[in-house]
Every structure is written in structure tokens, then in C-alpha cells.
Scaffold this motif. Structure first.
Motif, mmCIF file in Angstrom:
data_model
loop_
_atom_site.group_PDB
_atom_site.id
_atom_site.type_symbol
_atom_site.label_atom_id
_atom_site.label_comp_id
_atom_site.label_asym_id
_atom_site.label_seq_id
_atom_site.Cartn_x
_atom_site.Cartn_y
_atom_site.Cartn_z
ATOM 1 N N ILE A 254 28.139 64.813 -2.000
ATOM 2 C CA ILE A 254 27.755 65.758 -3.045
ATOM 3 C C ILE A 254 27.145 64.883 -4.122
ATOM 4 C CG2 ILE A 254 28.499 67.424 -4.775
ATOM 5 C CD1 ILE A 254 31.043 67.866 -3.202
ATOM 6 N N ASN A 255 25.832 65.027 -4.320
ATOM 7 C CA ASN A 255 25.191 64.188 -5.311
ATOM 8 C C ASN A 255 25.442 62.723 -4.951
ATOM 9 O OD1 ASN A 255 24.130 63.601 -8.105
ATOM 10 N ND2 ASN A 255 24.302 65.818 -8.136
ATOM 11 N N HIS A 256 25.833 61.898 -5.896
ATOM 12 C CA HIS A 256 26.066 60.490 -5.547
ATOM 13 C C HIS A 256 27.512 60.250 -5.125
ATOM 14 C CE1 HIS A 256 27.250 61.064 -9.651
ATOM 15 N NE2 HIS A 256 27.940 59.946 -9.614
ATOM 16 N N LEU A 257 28.294 61.312 -5.023
ATOM 17 C CA LEU A 257 29.712 61.147 -4.673
ATOM 18 C C LEU A 257 29.947 61.399 -3.187
ATOM 19 C CD1 LEU A 257 31.324 63.092 -7.653
ATOM 20 C CD2 LEU A 257 31.015 60.613 -7.432
ATOM 21 N N TYR A 258 30.926 60.682 -2.643
ATOM 22 C CA TYR A 258 31.338 60.916 -1.277
ATOM 23 C C TYR A 258 32.741 61.512 -1.336
ATOM 24 C CZ TYR A 258 27.264 58.255 -0.092
ATOM 25 O OH TYR A 258 25.960 57.850 0.010
ATOM 26 N N VAL A 259 32.873 62.743 -0.847
ATOM 27 C CA VAL A 259 34.149 63.448 -0.988
ATOM 28 C C VAL A 259 35.276 62.680 -0.292
ATOM 29 C CG1 VAL A 259 35.364 65.625 -0.533
ATOM 30 C CG2 VAL A 259 32.990 65.659 -1.271
ATOM 31 N N CYS A 260 34.943 61.958 0.771
ATOM 32 C CA CYS A 260 35.976 61.234 1.506
ATOM 33 C C CYS A 260 36.550 60.053 0.727
ATOM 34 C CB CYS A 260 35.440 60.747 2.848
ATOM 35 S SG CYS A 260 34.116 59.528 2.707
ATOM 36 N N GLN A 261 35.773 59.521 -0.231
ATOM 37 C CA GLN A 261 36.230 58.354 -0.976
ATOM 38 C C GLN A 261 36.407 58.671 -2.456
ATOM 39 O OE1 GLN A 261 36.044 54.493 0.106
ATOM 40 N NE2 GLN A 261 37.002 55.676 1.728
ATOM 41 N N ASP A 262 35.421 59.316 -3.042
ATOM 42 C CA ASP A 262 35.506 59.664 -4.465
ATOM 43 C C ASP A 262 36.366 60.909 -4.657
ATOM 44 O OD1 ASP A 262 33.584 57.602 -5.210
ATOM 45 O OD2 ASP A 262 32.093 58.866 -4.244
ATOM 46 N N GLY A 263 36.621 61.659 -3.594
ATOM 47 C CA GLY A 263 37.483 62.836 -3.566
ATOM 48 C C GLY A 263 38.501 62.608 -2.482
ATOM 49 N N PRO A 264 39.127 63.600 -1.916
ATOM 50 C CA PRO A 264 38.827 65.031 -2.096
ATOM 51 C C PRO A 264 39.316 65.580 -3.441
ATOM 52 C CG PRO A 264 40.725 64.792 -0.634
ATOM 53 C CD PRO A 264 40.191 63.410 -0.896
ATOM 54 N N VAL A 265 40.245 64.874 -4.098
ATOM 55 C CA VAL A 265 40.759 65.380 -5.364
ATOM 56 C C VAL A 265 39.841 64.919 -6.498
ATOM 57 C CG1 VAL A 265 42.724 65.412 -6.940
ATOM 58 C CG2 VAL A 265 43.111 65.309 -4.455
ATOM 59 N N PHE A 266 39.347 65.869 -7.254
ATOM 60 C CA PHE A 266 38.477 65.553 -8.388
ATOM 61 C C PHE A 266 39.042 66.160 -9.665
ATOM 62 C CE2 PHE A 266 35.462 65.509 -4.813
ATOM 63 C CZ PHE A 266 34.758 64.334 -5.053
ATOM 64 N N ARG A 267 38.792 65.452 -10.758
ATOM 65 C CA ARG A 267 39.065 66.024 -12.067
ATOM 66 C C ARG A 267 37.885 66.932 -12.381
ATOM 67 N NH1 ARG A 267 42.217 63.739 -16.304
ATOM 68 N NH2 ARG A 267 42.305 61.709 -15.302
ATOM 69 N N TYR A 268 38.186 68.124 -12.860
ATOM 70 C CA TYR A 268 37.133 69.109 -13.099
ATOM 71 C C TYR A 268 35.997 68.546 -13.949
ATOM 72 C CZ TYR A 268 34.848 73.402 -14.609
ATOM 73 O OH TYR A 268 33.923 74.366 -14.907
ATOM 74 N N THR A 269 36.326 67.786 -14.984
ATOM 75 C CA THR A 269 35.278 67.263 -15.866
ATOM 76 C C THR A 269 34.348 66.277 -15.146
ATOM 77 O OG1 THR A 269 36.977 65.738 -16.646
ATOM 78 C CG2 THR A 269 36.384 67.537 -18.122
ATOM 79 N N ASP A 270 34.789 65.723 -14.031
ATOM 80 C CA ASP A 270 33.928 64.788 -13.300
ATOM 81 C C ASP A 270 32.908 65.493 -12.410
ATOM 82 O OD1 ASP A 270 35.139 62.635 -14.464
ATOM 83 O OD2 ASP A 270 36.557 62.307 -12.813
ATOM 84 N N ILE A 271 33.126 66.765 -12.146
ATOM 85 C CA ILE A 271 32.212 67.442 -11.211
ATOM 86 C C ILE A 271 31.659 68.772 -11.702
ATOM 87 C CG2 ILE A 271 33.080 66.398 -9.086
ATOM 88 C CD1 ILE A 271 34.653 69.064 -8.704
ATOM 89 N N PHE A 272 32.105 69.248 -12.867
ATOM 90 C CA PHE A 272 31.720 70.616 -13.254
ATOM 91 C C PHE A 272 30.206 70.799 -13.345
ATOM 92 C CE2 PHE A 272 30.216 70.692 -17.659
ATOM 93 C CZ PHE A 272 30.485 69.397 -18.043
ATOM 94 N N ASP A 273 29.474 69.717 -13.691
ATOM 95 C CA ASP A 273 28.025 69.874 -13.809
ATOM 96 C C ASP A 273 27.263 69.285 -12.622
ATOM 97 O OD1 ASP A 273 28.596 67.261 -14.345
ATOM 98 O OD2 ASP A 273 27.246 67.072 -16.060
ATOM 99 N N LEU A 274 27.977 68.953 -11.573
ATOM 100 C CA LEU A 274 27.303 68.433 -10.366
ATOM 101 C C LEU A 274 26.823 69.592 -9.508
ATOM 102 C CD1 LEU A 274 29.130 65.488 -8.628
ATOM 103 C CD2 LEU A 274 27.158 65.458 -10.153
ATOM 104 N N GLU A 275 25.516 69.584 -9.203
ATOM 105 C CA GLU A 275 25.000 70.623 -8.315
ATOM 106 C C GLU A 275 25.676 70.497 -6.955
ATOM 107 O OE1 GLU A 275 23.169 72.792 -9.530
ATOM 108 O OE2 GLU A 275 22.081 71.893 -11.204
ATOM 109 N N GLU A 276 25.882 71.621 -6.300
ATOM 110 C CA GLU A 276 26.475 71.687 -4.954
ATOM 111 C C GLU A 276 27.967 71.404 -4.905
ATOM 112 O OE1 GLU A 276 24.206 69.281 -2.182
ATOM 113 O OE2 GLU A 276 22.766 70.898 -1.877
ATOM 114 N N ALA A 277 28.602 71.076 -6.045
ATOM 115 C CA ALA A 277 30.030 70.758 -5.968
ATOM 116 C C ALA A 277 30.858 72.033 -5.901
ATOM 117 C CB ALA A 277 30.456 69.896 -7.145
ATOM 118 N N LEU A 278 30.617 72.955 -6.822
ATOM 119 C CA LEU A 278 31.461 74.157 -6.892
ATOM 120 C C LEU A 278 30.669 75.427 -6.616
ATOM 121 C CD1 LEU A 278 33.545 73.182 -10.017
ATOM 122 C CD2 LEU A 278 34.352 73.297 -7.667
#
Ligand SMILES: Cc1cc2nc3c(=O)[nH]c(=O)nc-3n(C[C@H](O)[C@H](O)[C@H](O)COP(=O)(O)OP(=O)(O)OC[C@H]3O[C@@H](n4cnc5c(N)ncnc54)[C@H](O)[C@@H]3O)c2cc1C
Ligand code: SF4
Ligand code: SF4
Ligand code: FES
Lengths: 278, 344
Positions: A254-278
Motif C-alpha cells: 500500500i503506497n510505500h508500505l508493505y503490510v507484511c512488515q510495516d503492518g498488519p497493525v497500523f496506527r491510524y495516524t500513520d495511514i489515514f491519508d494513504l490512498e488505498e489503505a482504508l
């Protein structure tokens, strides 16, 4: 090229033996396992493993047990495709492959001394259960604990025995609801967001942890915000297609993040403005 | 920088000596196109190609590779497969070396991937400056006309001879043991500069109508545009643009099992984000369901997402995607220029 050369392939699984199987619902089973090497899995709540059956393949599965139950761990699996069907037909004593644990975890430490609002939709309860069980094992280290659980219908409710116990406990609030009622159901009917009107939170000290199907997040986050819970105290776990678990195959990007490493748990403020995240 | 020189008349001997000692792969001409393959004799090696159809990434990330083999009976057993036979890759253009350098960083970052890294370490790369520019190339505008690292030797054709730049100690001994180099004179070194700037000049005929460093910012503001749907309306979702791209490395992982149901292997295969099911999960949810969202993802990945990880765009300007795409909608030059126009 002077990075260290690892001899071990990160794609090579360790063996685990299935020690107990429990049918949870018509389509979900719980598998208790132990690493054959005897070492503990060493996870933190919110992380997942890559589970494999040789000849069938691999799939990411959340660890549902608390890290405190350490020599065994539990996976709860819905039967949906190749790997999950194969694992459903396995029996106690069978060996499976495990890689991991992978990914980020829930704010287990950060939320100590704070209130917790768990919001689980459907099989989102599987990863959340790990944190909930950890909190219940360390009850005096956390403030108020509230659990909201929503399922599509009564027959899809998992961990019935535990839900009953949670409902009975005096030191936590447990509420649930089903989208559509069914035979014998006397509880709440309605989508999970309807439960928010039934609780009171001390917003500034509350951590809201949400796990559910993709469609659920937007609505639950609106409710949490309406309660005044600060964005940076909202955490969620995202699902994406995964093939490697180590930030290489590109499937979970998702964007420059890899859900397998940078996630699967995210803090909302880290992804709220990322396209395709939510 | 110490430059050496080998006479063209000595090149065949150099190649032959290498073939005697190593597995040598290089560019071969086949029915009007250029392909990397095994070189068995010096005449087969082509150094004046414009661009190969498939980039050299296949040597480090093969189209299909075994990660491990398994046996399920009498006891479960797995054996990792890691290939690291030394080989020479003879004739890699700077833009492709730049792409390999990027890929090295990707496979080394975080959890290192030894399947890739071992192959990479086993390779000796002999680069060569292009003497021709493929019709759709724009590597000069991508800052990929030359590279300062990622090769063991780098050759430049200056007419009767090749200037050889030494990029590593391995490269130095390879050259000294297998060829008869002499130091290049200052004039010869200057000739290399001239030749390089002439070919770059030709390549610069294609490029962006605005400074390429503005691309990441341009993308940051272009997500919701109808533009993507328009552009993608002709996309066949064939994934060819992924396949031929030297900076595309996404893969799928699958098990192959023998008919005896006992032996098998886990393999990885090239995958492509343009293919319909790339982000689709078992429940049927597809995180990039529309053609436009997949098409857009590719350009965002090249121009913004990987830029954030690598501090450089993940496009080296080879133009392979542009030449290979049937409806001709994969070309970054056309796309970003249009996007920029659209913004105005
Ligand atoms: C972080 C994470 C945690 C998960 N935890 C659980 C859990 O605790 N319990 C559970 O039942 N399910 C969980 N899932 C979903 C589970 O991974 C998929 O149901 C599973 O991959 C389906 O595999 P399959 O081989 O049966 O299906 P097939 O349709 O045959 O899938 C083939 C392959 O595609 C990939 N794939 C398919 N669906 C998904 C998916 N939803 N997510 C990621 N990759 C997928 C896998 O590599 C899979 O092996 C989780 C997914 C993620 C990303
Ligand atoms: S952009 Fe072109 S090459 Fe890429 S998937 Fe679409 S049609 Fe195929
Ligand atoms: S995007 Fe196209 S031009 Fe750029 S590196 Fe990939 S194939 Fe070459
Ligand atoms: S699962 Fe492969 S990059 Fe995340």
C-alpha cells in the motif's frame, strides 16, 4: 555488495505439530500447535505467521493465542481456499510449516495503564483475541476494558465459550451484536457501530483497537472519533494478499508500505491519508 | 580513475579466454532482436545492440526458481536450493546496471533474500556503453547514461579499441588474467567522454517536457484524476510491461508436487501488478479491482512509492515497456508528459 550473506533461506519453514483441533463454527477451526524444535514461537499480539502445507502452499494466519501461553500457540482458520481447506482436513499429530512471526503488533506496552476499547468484526476477533487474552492475564496493568464484537449472524460467532466468560466478568464490558438474527438469538441485532451508543469512554485515556473486514474500518473509525478518541490512539490491522511476508514479493504493498512488515497493525495516524489503505 | 585499453582485434581472445574459464552469458542477435543467452564462442557475442527484449534481471531473479525442495514421507524434510555458480554477464548497458543496483538494495533491505543475493554475488558484470539507442529509450533523461558502480568492468567502444574501466578488484584480475590491456592515454580517455556525450545527446531526443525530479510531486497531486481511467481504457491487463521491466521484481510463490505426491518443490515466479488477480484475496476482495487502479499503481510505484524507499525513481528509461505494450500505453515518457499537461 557488502551486506552480510545469510545462509538460511527466509522462505524455509520450521515444523510445528498440531496438538489439538477444535471446530469453532461451520467454517472455522482452531488449531493448537507446538514448534517441533521445542522453542517458543516468540510472538507479540497482532503478529502473524506464514502457515504452510507442503505441496499445497502457504498463507498468512494471525496468531490467536496470547504470548503468555508460550510453548503452544493457536491459529483459528476459516476454510476458504486451497491452503485453508488442506489444513482443515489435517488431524492431531500432523506437521505443518511455520514461518514467522511476522509484522507489527498491537500497542501492548504503550496502552499499559490506559483504557482499551476492542472492536472486532467477524474473524477480526482471531487476532484481537491474542491481545484480549494477554490483557485479561495482566488485568491490573490496564484500565477499563471494553470489547465490542459484531458477526454477520449468530452461527458465525467464534470462541463461544470465551465470549460467555467475557460477558460474565465484572471487570470488563463485553457487548455483541449480529447483523441478522437467527434461531435462538436474543441479543442485539444491528451492525457493530450500533454498539457504540451503549458505551461511555474516557476518550483521552482510551486506546481503540479495531480488526474486521475492510468495509468496517471507515464506519468504526468515525464512531471512535465521535467518541473523542484521539487519532493516534486508534490502531487497526489490515488484510492484504501476501506471498512472502518479508517485504519482497510486492503483493501486500500500500503506497510505500508493505503490510507484511510495516503492518498488519497500523496506527491510524500513520495511514489515514494513504490512498488505498482504508 | 585508471582506464585501460584493449584493441578490438584482441577482444575475441579475451572472450574466448573467459569462455574457457567461466560460464559466460551475453547478448545474442536473434531474428532482429537482442536476447541474453549463453555464449559458447566469441562470434556469438554482440556488443552493439540497442536494447534487449528481456532485461538481465532474469539472471538474479529467474522467471521461475526453486526456493526449496521437500519430501513428505517417510519424514517431512526440506532442502533449500540456492544457486551460486560463478558466471560472467558480458555486455550490460549502464541503465540496466542501474536497475540491478536498485534491485540489490531491495533484496538486501530488511530481511535479506539470499536466493537473489547469492546469485548476484556469483556474477561478474562486464558493462558496455551503448553505441545505439533503441527507438523508445530515454535513459539519458533518467540519469542512467552512466553508472559509477555495479560493474566489475565497463567497456566503451572508441573505434579501433575498447576503453576498459575497472569497477572492482575481481574485475581487475579478470582483465589482467584474460586479456592484454594497456593503460589508456589521456586522449583516449577524452575520447570516451566525447563518445558518451554524443550517444547521450541522441538519447535525449526522448524525454520529459519538464524536470523529472518533479514527477514524485506531480504524482502526489494526481491520484483522483479521471485521467487514469482514460489512459487505462485500452489496457489489456496482460502484464507485459511488468515482465520486460528491469525494475519490476514482484513474484508469486507456489508449490509443485510430483506425481508420487511425496516429492515437490516450492517455487517463485515473476508476477505482475497489472494482472487482474494480483491483489485479490481468497474471500473475493480485490484491493485493485479496476484496470485503472492497477495501471495507476505501476506508475505510482515507479515514480513515487519506490522513490520513497530508494530516493530515486524505479525507472531507468530503457523503454522496453513502451516497445512491448500492444496498445502502446505503457510508456513513462508519454504518460508523465500527458499527466503534466493535464495538470495545467
Ligand atoms: C495478516 C493476515 C492475517 C490473517 N489471519 C487470518 C486468520 O487468523 N485466520 C484466517 O482464517 N484467515 C486469516 N487471513 C486470511 C488468510 O490468509 C486467507 O484466507 C488465506 O490466505 C487463503 O488461502 P487459501 O490458500 O486457502 O486460498 P486461495 O484462494 O487458494 O489462495 C491462494 C493464495 O493466495 C494468497 N491469499 C489468498 N487470500 C489471502 C488473504 N486474505 N490474505 C493474504 N493472502 C491471501 C495466499 O498466499 C494463498 O495461499 C489473514 C490474512 C492476513 C493478510
Ligand atoms: S499497460 Fe500495456 S503492457 Fe501493461 S498490462 Fe496494460 S496493455 Fe499490457
Ligand atoms: S518502466 Fe519501462 S522504461 Fe522504465 S525501467 Fe521499466 S521497462 Fe524500462
Ligand atoms: S507479503 Fe510479500 S511483500 Fe508483503
Amino acid at each position: 555488495m557488502n551486506q552480510p550473506m545469510l545462509e538460511d533461506s527466509p522462505y524455509l519453514p520450521k515444523w510445528a505439530e498440531i496438538t489439538r483441533i477444535e471446530q469453532l463454527t461451520e467454517s472455522e477451526k482452531l488449531f493448537e500447535m507446538r514448534l517441533v524444535s521445542g522453542e517458543p514461537l516468540g510472538h507479540t499480539s497482532g503478529q502473524f505467521v506464514e502457515l504452510s502445507v507442503m505441496g499445497i502452499g502457504e498463507a498468512p494466519i494471525s496468531i490467536s493465542s496470547a504470548p503468555t501461553e508460550n510453548d503452544v500457540f493457536e491459529l483459528a482458520i476459516r476454510k476458504v481456499g486451497n491452503l485453508t481447506t488442506a489444513i482443515h482436513s489435517s488431524v492431531t499429530g500432523d506437521r505443518v510449516g511455520i514461518r514467522g512471526p511476522f509484522g507489527t503488533h498491537f500497542p501492548v506496552e504503550e496502552a499499559k495503564g490506559k483504557d482499551l476499547l476492542f472492536v472486532a468484526g467477524g474473524i477480526g476477533l482471531i487476532p484481537l483475541r491474542s491481545f484480549i487474552r494477554f490483557v485479561l492475564d495482566h488485568r491490573d496493568e490496564y484500565g477499563e476494558v471494553m470489547i465490542l464484537f459484531g458477526a454477520r449472524n449468530p452461527s458465525e460467532r467464534l470462541f463461544l465459550h470465551e465470549l460467555e466468560q467475557w460477558e460474565k466478568r465484572e471487570d470488563i464490558i463485553y457487548l455483541d451484536s449480529v447483523d441478522k438474527s437467527g434461531p435462538g438469538w436474543k441479543g442485539n441485532v444491528g451492525v457493530i457501530t450500533t454498539l457504540f451508543s451503549k458505551i461511555h469512554v474516557d476518550s483521552s485515556r482510551t486506546y481503540c483497537i479495531v480488526v474486521g473486514p475492510p468495509v468496517m474500518y471507515r464506519f468504526v473509525i468515525l464512531e471512535a472519533k465521535a467518541k473523542g478518541i484521539p487519532d493516534r490512539q486508534i490502531f487497526l490491522s489490515l488484510e492484504r494478499k501476501m506471498k512472502c511476508g518479508i517485504g519482497k514479493c510486492g503483493h501486500c504493498q500500500i503506497n510505500h508500505l508493505y503490510v507484511c512488515q510495516d503492518g498488519p497493525v497500523f496506527r491510524y495516524t500513520d495511514i489515514f491519508d494513504l490512498e488505498e489503505a482504508l | 580513475m585508471k582506464l585501460r585499453l584493449i584493441e578490438k582485434s584482441d577482444l575475441d581472445l579475451f572472450v574466448q579466454n573467459l569462455i574457457n574459464d567461466y560460464q559466460v552469458d551475453g547478448v545474442k542477435r536473434k531474428e532482429g532482436s537482442f536476447l541474453y543467452g549463453s555464449i559458447k564462442s566469441p562470434e556469438e557475442l554482440c556488443l552493439d545492440f540497442d536494447c534487449t527484449v528481456i532485461p538481465p534481471k532474469k539472471y538474479f531473479l529467474p522467471p521461475e526458481e526453486t526456493l526449496f525442495q521437500f519430501t513428505s514421507s517417510p519424514a517431512l524434510q526440506v532442502t533449500p536450493v540456492m544457486e551460486s555458480n560463478p558466471f560472467i554477464l558480458f555486455g550490460v548497458h549502464p541503465y540496466d546496471i542501474k536497475a540491478i543496483n536498485q534491485m540489490d538494495r531491495i533484496f538486501a533491505r530488511g530481511v535479506p533474500d539470499p536466493h537473489y543475493l547469492k546469485r548476484r554475488e556469483a556474477a561478474l558484470i562486464i558493462g558496455v556503453d551503448p553505441t545505439k539507442v533503441a527507438p523508445r529509450s530515454f535513459w539519458a533523461d533518467m540519469g542512467a547514461a552512466t553508472v559509477s558502480e555495479g560493474f566489475d568492468l565497463m567497456l566503451t567502444d572508441i573505434g579501433e579499441s575498447f576503453i576498459v574501466e575497472i569497477g572492482s578488484n575481481k574485475g581487475r584480475s579478470l582483465l589482467e588474467q584474460h586479456a592484454k590491456p594497456r593503460p589508456a592515454t589521456r586522449n583516449e580517455a577524452r575520447e570516451r567522454v566525447g563518445i558518451r556525450s554524443r550517444i547521450s545527446h541522441i538519447c535525449k531526443k526522448r524525454g520529459f517536457a519538464f524536470p523529472k525530479r518533479e514527477i514524485p510531486t506531480l504524482l502526489e497531486h494526481s491520484w483522483k484524476k479521471f485521467f487514469w481511467e482514460e489512459q487505462a481504457s485500452k489496457c489489456l491487463s496482460c502484464g507485459t510491461c511488468n515482465l520486460v521491466c528491469p525494475t519490476c521484481y514482484c513474484f508469486d510463490v507456489q508449490d509443485n508436487i510430483d506425481l508420487d505426491l511425496v516429492h515437490g518443490e516450492r517455487v517463485r515466479r515473476w508476477d505482475g501488478c497489472l494482472l487482474h488477480d494480483f491483489a485479490k484475496v481468497a474471500t473475493g476482495e480485490n484491493f485493485r479491482e479496476t484496470r485503472a487502479s492497477r495501471y495507476r499503481h505501476r506508475f505510482y510505484r515507479k515514480g513515487l512509492y519506490l522513490f520513497r524507499l530508494l530516493d530515486d525513481m524505479a525507472c531507468v528509461g530503457c523503454g522496453r515497456c513502451a516497445s512491448a505494450c500492444l496498445p502502446d500505453i505503457a510508456d513513462p515518457v508519454n504518460l508523465f508528459n500527458k499527466l503534466r499537461e493535464d495538470e495545467k
